[in-house]
Design a protein around this motif. Structure first.
Motif, short mmCIF file in Angstrom:
data_model
loop_
_atom_site.label_atom_id
_atom_site.label_comp_id
_atom_site.label_asym_id
_atom_site.label_seq_id
_atom_site.Cartn_x
_atom_site.Cartn_y
_atom_site.Cartn_z
N ASP A 4 0.83 -1.20 0.00
CA ASP A 4 0.00 0.00 0.00
C ASP A 4 0.86 1.25 0.00
O ASP A 4 1.91 1.30 0.65
CB ASP A 4 -0.90 0.04 1.24
CG ASP A 4 -2.08 -0.88 1.13
OD1 ASP A 4 -2.47 -1.20 -0.01
OD2 ASP A 4 -2.62 -1.29 2.17
N SER A 209 -4.93 0.06 -3.22
CA SER A 209 -3.51 0.26 -2.90
C SER A 209 -2.90 1.47 -3.60
O SER A 209 -1.89 2.01 -3.14
CB SER A 209 -2.71 -0.99 -3.24
OG SER A 209 -3.05 -2.05 -2.38
N ASN A 242 -3.41 -6.22 2.06
CA ASN A 242 -3.33 -4.81 1.69
C ASN A 242 -4.67 -4.30 1.18
O ASN A 242 -5.67 -5.02 1.17
CB ASN A 242 -2.20 -4.57 0.67
CG ASN A 242 -2.46 -5.26 -0.66
OD1 ASN A 242 -3.60 -5.51 -1.04
ND2 ASN A 242 -1.39 -5.57 -1.38
N ARG A 243 -4.67 -3.05 0.75
CA ARG A 243 -5.95 -2.41 0.38
C ARG A 243 -6.49 -2.90 -0.96
O ARG A 243 -7.58 -2.47 -1.36
CB ARG A 243 -5.79 -0.88 0.37
CG ARG A 243 -5.60 -0.28 1.76
CD ARG A 243 -5.79 1.23 1.76
NE ARG A 243 -4.86 1.91 0.89
CZ ARG A 243 -3.71 2.44 1.27
NH1 ARG A 243 -3.31 2.34 2.53
NH2 ARG A 243 -2.93 3.07 0.42
#
Length: 333
Positions: A4, A209, A242-243
Motif C-alpha cells: 500500500d 492500494s 493490503n488495500r
C-alpha cells in the motif's frame, strides 16, 4: 500494510488525533471520544412520530438492532388500512472502528428516513475493528438478516412487507451493505421470506492500494483526510492483507463473480455520492464495474458537499430521502 502507498508528504493530519483514538499494545484502541447516543423510545405516551425498540441479536458478540416504526403505520394499522411497509436494513458508518447504531447522528437519520420514506428501518449494531477485524462486521450484518427473517416480533410481522427489502448503509455501512448483498445473492432461499430488491450505498467506503485523483485532491479533507482513511483500513482489514483485498477494493480482478447473481436476481444497486468526498473516484469505479457486469445501477453524484453531508444537514437529508423514495417506488412499481 504491504503493497500500500503511504500518505503523501502533503498530508498534514495526524490520524490518531483526528479520529480521537490511541493504539494499545494488545492491538486494540482506546476511543477517547464518542458522539452522543440516543436510547430507544418505545413511545409509552403516544406522541413520538417514530417508535423505536432494541433487540439482541447475539449476546456473545454484544450485537443488537434497533427497529424504527413510523407512527403513521401504527395509526393506519388500527384502522381499515393495513398496508404493510417496505423494510430498510441499515448499517451505520464510522470507518469500521467508530460509532454505533445508538449514536444520535445515526438514530436521528434513521428516524427521519422511516418517516420520509414510509418504511420500517432496522439499524444494525455490529462489532467494531480492530478488536474484531473484518469479516466480523459482515458476519454480524448477515446474522441480523437471519434474526429479522425468523423473529416473531410484532413490530416487524405486523407492519413489514418482507417481499420489499432493501439493504442500505452509509460509508463503512455502505461497504457492509454491498458485501452482505454479494453473500445474500448466492443464498436467497436461506433468507425467506425476506426478498431483497436492491442495495442502497450512501457515500460507500471503498479504497485500493494506489491513490486516486480525488484522494490526492482532498488529501487534507476536513471530514475524511487521507491519513484517517489509511488508518481505518489498517485497523479494520484482516492482518497481513493490503488495500487491494476485495473487502476494500470491490473492483479488483474485475469484481466479484457474485455480481452475476445480483444481475440474474434483478436487484438494483444505488450509489449516492458527491465530488467533495475523497472517496468519489472509488465509488465511480464501482458503478462502472457493475454496469459492465450488466447489473442495474442508478448513480447520483452531487456537485460540492462532503462525505456524510446528509447526516449533518437536514435540508440535504430531505433531498436524499426524496431521491431514495423515488428509487424505491420505481423498483416496487
Amino acid at each position: 500494510m504491504s503493497g500500500d502507498q503511504t500518505a503523501p508528504p502533503s498530508c498534514t493530519v495526524n490520524p490518531f488525533e483526528f479520529l480521537h483514538i490511541t493504539p494499545n499494545h494488545d492491538g486494540t484502541i482506546t476511543r477517547l471520544y464518542e458522539l452522543p447516543t440516543t436510547p430507544a423510545a418505545p413511545d409509552h405516551n403516544g406522541s413520538s412520530p417514530v417508535i423505536t425498540k432494541d433487540f439482541i441479536i447475539n449476546p456473545n458478540h454484544n450485537t443488537w438492532l434497533r427497529i424504527f416504526l413510523p407512527r403513521q403505520a401504527l395509526d393506519n394499522n388500527s384502522s381499515s388500512n393495513t398496508t404493510k411497509l417496505p423494510l430498510i436494513v441499515y448499517y451505520h458508518g464510522g470507518g469500521f472502528i467508530l460509532l454505533s447504531a445508538a449514536s444520535t447522528i445515526n438514530h436521528e437519520f434513521c428516524s427521519n428516513m422511516a418517516i420520509q420514506l414510509a418504511a420500517v428501518v432496522v439499524s444494525v449494531e455490529y462489532r467494531l475493528a480492530p478488536e474484531h477485524r473484518l469479516p466480523a462486521a459482515y458476519d454480524d450484518a448477515v446474522e441480523a438478516l437471519h434474526w429479522i427473517k425468523s423473529t416473531h416480533e410484532k413490530m416487524l410481522l405486523d407492519f413489514v412487507d418482507y417481499s420489499k427489502c432493501f439493504l442500505m448503509g452509509f460509508s463503512a455501512g455502505g461497504n457492509i451493505a454491498y458485501e452482505v448483498g454479494l453473500r445474500a445473492s448466492t443464498a436467497v432461499d436461506d433468507f425467506h421470506p425476506l426478498k431483497i430488491k436492491g442495495l442502497i450505498l450512501h457515500h460507500p467506503y471503498f479504497g485500493g492500494s494506489t491513490r486516486t485523483g480525488s484522494e490526492l485532491k482532498l488529501v487534507n479533507d476536513q471530514i475524511f483526510p487521507l491519513s484517517a482513511n489509511d488508518l481505518s483500513w489498517e485497523l479494520s482489514l484482516p492482518v497481513g492483507v493490503n488495500r487491494n483485498h476485495a473487502y476494500c477494493n470491490p473492483t479488483v480482478g474485475g469484481g466479484s463473480n457474485h455480481c452475476d447473481k445480483i444481475k440474474e436476481l434483478g436487484w438494483w444497486v444505488l450509489v449516492a455520492g458527491c465530488d467533495g468526498d475523497p472517496l468519489i473516484d472509488r465509488q465511480v469505479e464501482l458503478v462502472e464495474m457493475l454496469k459492465k457486469k450488466g447489473v442495474q445501477v442508478e448513480a447520483q453524484f452531487n456537485e460540492g458537499d462532503n462525505h456524510g453531508v446528509e447526516l449533518m444537514d437536514a435540508t440535504k437529508a430531505d433531498s436524499l430521502f426524496v431521491f431514495l423514495k423515488n428509487f424505491i417506488e420505481k423498483i416496487l412499481g
